[in-house]
Motif scaffolding. Structure first.
Motif, PDB file in Angstrom:
ATOM      1  N   ILE A 224      40.791  41.969  53.948  1.00 28.51           N
ATOM      2  CA  ILE A 224      39.236  41.977  54.412  1.00 28.51           C
ATOM      3  C   ILE A 224      38.773  42.589  53.258  1.00 28.51           C
ATOM      4  O   ILE A 224      37.778  42.384  52.636  1.00 28.51           O
ATOM      5  N   GLY A 225      39.389  43.785  52.523  1.00 25.97           N
ATOM      6  CA  GLY A 225      38.524  44.672  51.519  1.00 25.97           C
ATOM      7  C   GLY A 225      37.982  44.106  50.355  1.00 25.97           C
ATOM      8  O   GLY A 225      36.975  44.408  50.039  1.00 25.97           O
ATOM      9  N   GLY A 226      39.009  43.289  49.890  1.00 27.73           N
ATOM     10  CA  GLY A 226      38.512  42.483  48.782  1.00 27.73           C
ATOM     11  C   GLY A 226      37.160  41.602  48.931  1.00 27.73           C
ATOM     12  O   GLY A 226      36.329  41.468  48.047  1.00 27.73           O
TER      13      GLY A 226
ATOM     14  N   LEU B  59      40.344  49.117  58.438  1.00 26.84           N
ATOM     15  CA  LEU B  59      39.675  48.308  57.529  1.00 26.84           C
ATOM     16  C   LEU B  59      38.409  49.186  56.357  1.00 26.84           C
ATOM     17  O   LEU B  59      38.520  48.782  55.290  1.00 26.84           O
ATOM     18  N   GLY B  60      38.056  50.175  57.170  1.00 25.17           N
ATOM     19  CA  GLY B  60      36.987  50.997  56.097  1.00 25.17           C
ATOM     20  C   GLY B  60      37.761  51.515  54.750  1.00 25.17           C
ATOM     21  O   GLY B  60      37.120  51.595  53.896  1.00 25.17           O
ATOM     22  N   LYS B  61      38.917  51.917  55.130  1.00 25.70           N
ATOM     23  CA  LYS B  61      39.831  52.672  53.966  1.00 25.70           C
ATOM     24  C   LYS B  61      40.221  51.524  53.168  1.00 25.70           C
ATOM     25  O   LYS B  61      39.936  51.571  52.131  1.00 25.70           O
ATOM     26  N   ASN B  62      40.553  50.222  53.662  1.00 24.50           N
ATOM     27  CA  ASN B  62      40.697  49.306  52.860  1.00 24.50           C
ATOM     28  C   ASN B  62      39.707  48.839  51.906  1.00 24.50           C
ATOM     29  O   ASN B  62      39.659  48.767  50.874  1.00 24.50           O
ATOM     30  N   MET B  63      38.378  48.878  52.447  1.00 26.27           N
ATOM     31  CA  MET B  63      36.992  48.413  51.942  1.00 26.27           C
ATOM     32  C   MET B  63      36.798  49.447  50.886  1.00 26.27           C
ATOM     33  O   MET B  63      36.462  49.018  49.554  1.00 26.27           O
ATOM     34  N   ALA B  64      36.864  50.645  50.952  1.00 23.51           N
ATOM     35  CA  ALA B  64      36.585  51.814  50.090  1.00 23.51           C
ATOM     36  C   ALA B  64      37.590  51.566  48.843  1.00 23.51           C
ATOM     37  O   ALA B  64      37.122  51.699  47.663  1.00 23.51           O
ATOM     38  N   LEU B  65      38.829  51.361  49.093  1.00 22.69           N
ATOM     39  CA  LEU B  65      39.806  51.347  47.993  1.00 22.69           C
ATOM     40  C   LEU B  65      39.435  49.988  47.237  1.00 22.69           C
ATOM     41  O   LEU B  65      39.696  49.947  45.873  1.00 22.69           O
ATOM     42  N   ALA B  66      39.243  48.989  47.886  1.00 22.83           N
ATOM     43  CA  ALA B  66      38.724  47.657  47.091  1.00 22.83           C
ATOM     44  C   ALA B  66      37.721  47.966  46.309  1.00 22.83           C
ATOM     45  O   ALA B  66      37.557  47.606  45.109  1.00 22.83           O
ATOM     46  N   LEU B  67      36.660  48.354  46.832  1.00 22.02           N
ATOM     47  CA  LEU B  67      35.386  48.636  45.889  1.00 22.02           C
ATOM     48  C   LEU B  67      35.693  49.773  44.762  1.00 22.02           C
ATOM     49  O   LEU B  67      35.269  49.279  43.785  1.00 22.02           O
ATOM     50  N   ALA B  68      36.414  50.622  44.849  1.00 20.85           N
ATOM     51  CA  ALA B  68      36.866  51.476  44.061  1.00 20.85           C
ATOM     52  C   ALA B  68      37.489  50.706  42.796  1.00 20.85           C
ATOM     53  O   ALA B  68      37.389  51.042  41.661  1.00 20.85           O
ATOM     54  N   ALA B  69      38.611  49.768  43.141  1.00 19.51           N
ATOM     55  CA  ALA B  69      39.271  49.054  42.262  1.00 19.51           C
ATOM     56  C   ALA B  69      38.284  48.016  41.457  1.00 19.51           C
ATOM     57  O   ALA B  69      38.526  47.892  40.404  1.00 19.51           O
ATOM     58  N   LYS B  70      37.030  47.899  42.038  1.00 19.33           N
ATOM     59  CA  LYS B  70      36.049  47.204  41.110  1.00 19.33           C
ATOM     60  C   LYS B  70      35.218  47.838  40.572  1.00 19.33           C
ATOM     61  O   LYS B  70      34.321  47.285  39.746  1.00 19.33           O
ATOM     62  N   GLY B  71      35.413  49.235  40.301  1.00 25.00           N
ATOM     63  CA  GLY B  71      34.861  50.258  39.586  1.00 25.00           C
ATOM     64  C   GLY B  71      33.514  50.852  40.296  1.00 25.00           C
ATOM     65  O   GLY B  71      32.591  51.432  39.475  1.00 25.00           O
ATOM     66  N   ILE B  72      33.591  50.699  41.759  1.00 20.77           N
ATOM     67  CA  ILE B  72      32.467  51.395  42.090  1.00 20.77           C
ATOM     68  C   ILE B  72      32.944  52.817  43.112  1.00 20.77           C
ATOM     69  O   ILE B  72      33.858  53.035  43.461  1.00 20.77           O
TER      70      ILE B  72
ATOM     71  N   ALA C 273      33.135  38.441  59.100  1.00 16.97           N
ATOM     72  CA  ALA C 273      33.526  38.475  60.441  1.00 16.97           C
ATOM     73  C   ALA C 273      34.877  38.305  60.446  1.00 16.97           C
ATOM     74  O   ALA C 273      35.545  37.143  60.487  1.00 16.97           O
ATOM     75  N   PRO C 274      35.853  39.329  60.466  1.00 14.49           N
ATOM     76  CA  PRO C 274      37.009  39.582  60.680  1.00 14.49           C
ATOM     77  C   PRO C 274      37.732  38.792  61.783  1.00 14.49           C
ATOM     78  O   PRO C 274      37.117  39.061  62.793  1.00 14.49           O
ATOM     79  N   GLY C 275      38.890  38.149  61.774  1.00 17.12           N
ATOM     80  CA  GLY C 275      39.701  37.815  62.714  1.00 17.12           C
ATOM     81  C   GLY C 275      40.419  39.006  63.273  1.00 17.12           C
ATOM     82  O   GLY C 275      40.017  39.913  63.031  1.00 17.12           O
TER      83      GLY C 275
ATOM     84  N   VAL D 104      34.774  42.571  50.936  1.00 13.77           N
ATOM     85  CA  VAL D 104      33.606  43.247  50.805  1.00 13.77           C
ATOM     86  C   VAL D 104      33.336  43.736  49.441  1.00 13.77           C
ATOM     87  O   VAL D 104      31.956  43.714  48.939  1.00 13.77           O
ATOM     88  N   ALA D 105      34.272  43.804  48.532  1.00 11.93           N
ATOM     89  CA  ALA D 105      34.239  44.265  47.301  1.00 11.93           C
ATOM     90  C   ALA D 105      33.410  43.078  46.477  1.00 11.93           C
ATOM     91  O   ALA D 105      32.503  43.278  45.829  1.00 11.93           O
ATOM     92  N   PHE D 106      33.906  41.722  46.883  1.00  8.28           N
ATOM     93  CA  PHE D 106      33.189  40.709  46.189  1.00  8.28           C
ATOM     94  C   PHE D 106      31.847  40.787  46.579  1.00  8.28           C
ATOM     95  O   PHE D 106      30.830  40.490  45.550  1.00  8.28           O
ATOM     96  N   LEU D 107      31.496  41.016  47.655  1.00  6.48           N
ATOM     97  CA  LEU D 107      30.029  41.010  48.139  1.00  6.48           C
ATOM     98  C   LEU D 107      29.119  41.964  47.291  1.00  6.48           C
ATOM     99  O   LEU D 107      27.972  41.793  47.449  1.00  6.48           O
ATOM    100  N   CYS D 108      29.716  43.021  46.928  1.00  8.34           N
ATOM    101  CA  CYS D 108      28.824  44.111  46.225  1.00  8.34           C
ATOM    102  C   CYS D 108      29.171  43.898  44.702  1.00  8.34           C
ATOM    103  O   CYS D 108      29.124  44.854  43.978  1.00  8.34           O
ATOM    104  N   SER D 109      29.672  42.734  44.096  1.00  6.95           N
ATOM    105  CA  SER D 109      29.783  42.637  42.931  1.00  6.95           C
ATOM    106  C   SER D 109      28.738  41.511  42.453  1.00  6.95           C
ATOM    107  O   SER D 109      28.070  40.963  43.105  1.00  6.95           O
ATOM    108  N   ASP D 110      28.544  41.438  41.057  1.00  7.89           N
ATOM    109  CA  ASP D 110      27.579  40.679  40.288  1.00  7.89           C
ATOM    110  C   ASP D 110      27.925  39.209  40.673  1.00  7.89           C
ATOM    111  O   ASP D 110      27.320  38.297  40.789  1.00  7.89           O
TER     112      ASP D 110
END
Length: 254
Positions: free
Chosen positions: A226-228, A17-30, A188-190, A230-236
């Motif tokens: 899951i990752g998307g 999940l952490g890898k997926n979060m990192a890639l999703a955040l990067a795709a958001k420009g972070i 809270a992932p299932g 997290v990326a949403f929660l770190c967006s405006d």
């Protein structure tokens, strides 16, 4: 003058999940600073993937089970921020690193309890505390819980107990850091198909089928589910989402 890109620190970002979060955040420009425990090669592969998306990234070793290493880790974070990102602060703290250890309550050992406590509760508490001087105002914290705090399955008492505490801590973080404009939420992932907990959801066909049958969308979760979030929660777009537990389970046990 070019604006400084936002940066997220993702613990346990080398796989799952952490890898997926990192890639999703990067795709958001972070830009991404990720940690790994022992899988340095995997972590560097993730860094390369992130860089291929046009973002900056770096990987640092961190054993979240050992709180004595946290001060030294944040010295390394300071160095990486300066050398790799050209700044001295980051914006988002993603407390993802974890381990799956399970046993019936009647047989749950104190050693296993302490391991889960150190990794899933003590680490996010003190890593986030020590991160605060390096975090920009207006950033955010994303913690990770589990569907097992809402429903119960035998064998998860220790793990779910730590995650229940994290849900409470998330609200306190939101309350006490709100003056700095720092939001704090918890996902809270299932049940997800990864190597977490020995890969039991992924590799145990009977368990996989059972979870799928009890999930409204009819399947077990995948890291990409899951990752998307997290990326949403770190967006405006999520700037007014605070102190929330967001379950990401496809409608498991509803």
């Amino acid at each position: 003058m070019k604006m400084q890109n936002k940066i997220a620190l993702v613990t346990g970002g080398s796989r799952g999940l952490g890898k997926n979060m990192a890639l999703a955040l990067a795709a958001k420009g972070i830009d991404i600073l990720l940690t790994y425990n022992s899988q340095q090669a995997e972590a560097e592969n993730v860094v390369s993937e992130i860089e291929s998306l046009g973002r900056k990234a770096a990987a640092l070793q961190l054993n979240v089970a050992d709180s004595k290493t946290f001060d030294g880790f944040f010295q390394n974070v300071t160095g990486a921020l300066q050398t790799k990102f050209g700044t001295d602060k980051f914006d988002f703290m993603i407390n993802n690193a974890g381990i799956g250890l399970y046993a019936p309550f009647a047989e749950f050992s104190e050693e296993t309890f302490d391991t889960l406590f150190n990794i899933h509760l003590k680490a996010p508490f003190f890593i986030t505390q020590k991160a605060l001087p390096l975090m920009n105002d207006g950033g955010g914290i994303v913690n990770v819980s589990t569907g097992l705090t809402r429903f119960s399955l035998p064998g998860y008492s220790g793990y779910a107990t730590m995650k229940g505490a994290m849900e409470t801590l998330t609200k306190y973080m939101a309350k006490e850091l709100g003056a700095r404009g720092i939001r704090s939420n918890i996902i809270a992932p299932g049940a997800i198909e990864t190597d977490f907990g020995g890969g039991r959801v992924r590799d145990n066909a009977e368990l996989n089928a059972f979870v799928a049958s009890q999930t409204a969308l009819g399947r077990v979760g995948l890291p990409d589910d899951i990752g998307g979030v997290v990326a949403f929660l770190c967006s405006d777009e999520a700037k007014w989402v605070n102190a929330q537990r967001i379950e990401v389970s496809g409608g498991q046990f509803i």
